[in-house]
Design a protein around this motif. Structure first.
Motif, PDB file in Angstrom:
ATOM      1  N   LYS A   1      17.496 -27.383   9.699  1.00 31.06           N
ATOM      2  CA  LYS A   1      18.316 -26.204   9.385  1.00 31.06           C
ATOM      3  C   LYS A   1      19.260 -25.872  10.530  1.00 31.06           C
ATOM      4  O   LYS A   1      20.272 -25.221  10.332  1.00 31.06           O
ATOM      5  N   ASP A   2      18.878 -26.264  11.737  1.00 25.99           N
ATOM      6  CA  ASP A   2      19.692 -25.885  12.882  1.00 25.99           C
ATOM      7  C   ASP A   2      19.895 -27.096  13.795  1.00 25.99           C
ATOM      8  O   ASP A   2      19.228 -27.235  14.830  1.00 25.99           O
ATOM      9  N   MET A   3      20.835 -27.961  13.404  1.00 24.73           N
ATOM     10  CA  MET A   3      21.073 -29.168  14.206  1.00 24.73           C
ATOM     11  C   MET A   3      21.642 -28.810  15.574  1.00 24.73           C
ATOM     12  O   MET A   3      21.465 -29.550  16.542  1.00 24.73           O
ATOM     13  N   GLY A   4      22.327 -27.666  15.644  1.00 19.67           N
ATOM     14  CA  GLY A   4      22.840 -27.214  16.937  1.00 19.67           C
ATOM     15  C   GLY A   4      21.693 -27.064  17.913  1.00 19.67           C
ATOM     16  O   GLY A   4      21.775 -27.479  19.079  1.00 19.67           O
ATOM     17  N   GLU A   5      20.605 -26.503  17.437  1.00 19.44           N
ATOM     18  CA  GLU A   5      19.427 -26.296  18.273  1.00 19.44           C
ATOM     19  C   GLU A   5      18.798 -27.646  18.670  1.00 19.44           C
ATOM     20  O   GLU A   5      18.329 -27.814  19.800  1.00 19.44           O
TER      21      GLU A   5
END
Ligand code: ATP
Ligand code: MG
Length: 340
Positions: free
Chosen positions: A304-308
């Motif tokens: 859900k959060d590839m940035g993370e």
């Protein structure tokens, strides 16, 4: 007492499959959670480029995928340092210095490299980066002063090459700053090697005979239903063979203690006749799903959060770089090229 250091990783050239899981990932998570070692896990994108120079986008995509594979099986960035090889320039710099200590003839003699050159059909056009990749592996291993490197038996020549470089460097420059690593090998040939769904000796990306950790439940179901069993077991009442039957082979690998009685009973029934492949496959699917469902759920969460995910890789790469920089500085001092 400092903990022994383990270095391990993968080439990001696609997604990881169940073969990678039983062959190495599972063991890494166990080692990580034992808390007896300091573990560095890396994505060897530079090494992947040595034979995929024109596919840098595929490698980029694989970084995200393999990082998700890692997180979803339980590698934990708060316990292990997870980093990307290309983000640590010190590794390339160490490679430069080690290259001067290894002859071309020695590189050409490396049996694993020889086999790979033949397999990849490079002919006369072997990329020089490919030929020296064992030296770059020595840089990876020594930069972190790794004591232990868990690898398959095919990687023995690489560990040996690293040990030679360490001895040669320490001897040449009268230092003990580099550490000779030990390989951590599977107990026997083929141990930990998962065959493919089609019965081939090896589950492998390029053979297209695998279950990926990122496959959804429906895909896994279809793949299990297509598994190779006993080609002579045509009617349910026919006696069937266990040997070479991938369903039973996988049950042996993925079944837990509490499943053993059931597995044994199924084997006997199958051999006698009267047990159909659909039933054995449904049972295997349950067993695999028990392992894969939690991995799948965690993956969806992390994805859900590839940035993370990339933040995690960036932080891991920063702390790995600090370690490599320290080693490089010792190396340059030993060589006397610390001028300022
Ligand atoms: P390719 O088909 O591109 O060679 P692959 O699926 O065989 O890909 P590799 O990237 O070659 O995967 O494998 C990297 C490492 O993963 C191997 O050195 C080995 O340790 C492990 N590995 C690969 N396949 C299996 C398998 N079927 N069982 C156990 N370990 C495996
Ligand atoms: Mg392979």
């Amino acid at each position: 007492m400092t903990k022994p250091i383990i270095l391990t990783g993968d080439r990001p050239t696609g997604k990881l499959h169940l073969g990678h899981y039983v062959g190495s990932l599972k063991n890494r998570v166990l080692l990580q959670n034992e808390d007896k070692y300091q573990m560095f896990v890396f994505l060897a994108d530079q090494q992947a480029l040595t034979d995929h120079a024109k596919e840098s986008e595929m490698i980029r995509d694989s970084i995200g995928n393999v990082a998700l594979d890692y997180l979803s099986v339980g590698l934990d960035p708060s316990k292990s340092t997870i980093f990307i090889q290309s983000q640590i320039p010190e590794l390339a710099e160490l490679t430069m210095y080690y290259m001067n200590l290894v002859s071309l003839a020695r590189l050409e003699r490396n049996p694993t490299v020889k086999t790979e050159i033949a397999q990849k059909g490079f002919g006369e056009s072997i990329p020089s980066g490919f030929l020296v990749y064992p030296i770059s592996q020595a840089a990876d291993i020594t930069a972190f002063k790794a004591n232990l490197v868990p690898v398959g038996n095919d990687q023995k020549p690489m560990i040996e090459q690293t040990r030679e470089i360490v001895r040669s460097f320490n001897n040449t420059y009268k230092t003990d700053c580099l550490i000779e690593p030990e390989g951590l090998y599977p107990a026997n040939e083929g141990a930990g090697r998962l065959p493919g769904l089609d019965g081939n000796a090896k589950m492998s990306k390029s053979l297209g005979n695998g279950i990926y950790l990122s496959d959804d439940a429906d895909t896994v179901r279809k793949k299990v239903m297509s598994m190779y069993t006993d080609p002579n077991h045509i009617k349910v009442e026919d006696p069937g063979k266990i040997e070479g039957n991938m369903v039973f082979h996988y049950l042996d690998i993925f079944g837990r203690q509490e499943d053993q009685a059931e597995i044994q009973a199924m084997k006997e029934h199958y051999q006698k006749g009267g047990l159909g492949d659909v039933k054995t496959k449904r049972y295997l699917l349950e067993i695999l799903d028990r392992e894969l469902a939690p991995i799948r759920e965690r993956r969806l969460e992390f994805a859900k959060d590839m940035g993370e995910v990339f933040n995690m890789l960036e932080k891991g790469s920063q702390s790995a770089q600090a370690v490599a920089a320290q080693t490089l500085s010792e190396v340059k001092s030993a060589m006397g090229i610390n001028y300022f």
